[in-house]
Design an enzyme around this catalytic site. Sequence first.
Site, mmCIF file in Angstrom:
data_model
loop_
_atom_site.group_PDB
_atom_site.id
_atom_site.type_symbol
_atom_site.label_atom_id
_atom_site.label_comp_id
_atom_site.label_asym_id
_atom_site.label_seq_id
_atom_site.Cartn_x
_atom_site.Cartn_y
_atom_site.Cartn_z
ATOM 1 N N SER A 124 0.807 -1.221 0.000
ATOM 2 C CA SER A 124 0.000 0.000 0.000
ATOM 3 C C SER A 124 0.841 1.272 0.000
ATOM 4 C CB SER A 124 -0.953 0.006 1.202
ATOM 5 O OG SER A 124 -0.235 0.105 2.416
ATOM 6 N N LYS A 161 0.529 4.394 7.126
ATOM 7 C CA LYS A 161 -0.144 5.249 6.148
ATOM 8 C C LYS A 161 0.269 6.705 6.351
ATOM 9 C CE LYS A 161 -2.893 2.085 4.227
ATOM 10 N NZ LYS A 161 -2.152 0.926 4.774
#
Length: 207
Positions: A124, A161
């Site tokens: 990701s 993230k």
Amino acid sequence: MRPLTPRQEEVLQLIKTTMLETGMPPTRAEIARHLGFKSANAAEEHLKALARKGAIEILPGTSRGIRLTEPLEDQLEDQGLPLIGRVAAGEPILAQEHVEMHYKVDPSLFKPSADFLLRVSGMSMKDIGILDGDLLAVHKTTDVHNGQVVVARVDEDVTVKRLERKGRQVVLHAENEDFQPIKVDLATQPFNIEGIAVGVIRNADWM
């Protein structure tokens, strides 16, 4: 002591941890069970390799016949950064049971200094060079700002993230267009910041 492979480091770290917790080294069967070896014989082969490299001495005639060649206290002072594995819900990320092993990396190589390593799972964050299997160096802090890459705990999951705060909502952005942002309602969802990313160690560098 000659350099160890990552697997040998795991075995050596297990020996140290067991000695700290119980006062005695593990048996071959215990090593095999903890590290997923198929048999105690596989553990024995790793112990022999550690002995050849000068990390331990093997004492014949006893199942716990393992002796460290350097005092445990001296090694603990220089054991490096803890590598955090799977994190159980509700427990501190640096709890002893989460530490898979230690890597001899100088924390001061990173700015700010690193407190632990986290193994990256998934792609990701690939667009900024954080790849599956990499070791992410993390500075433990809750003082974070929009735009920083953070290690966050959402419900029962730990994720890496880019942070964006929007009032009572947090949005965690991936660096890969195949992944949707994670939106967190702070009023209803458990959310904690564990730290900020301060560097990446490519997984292949340790093989």
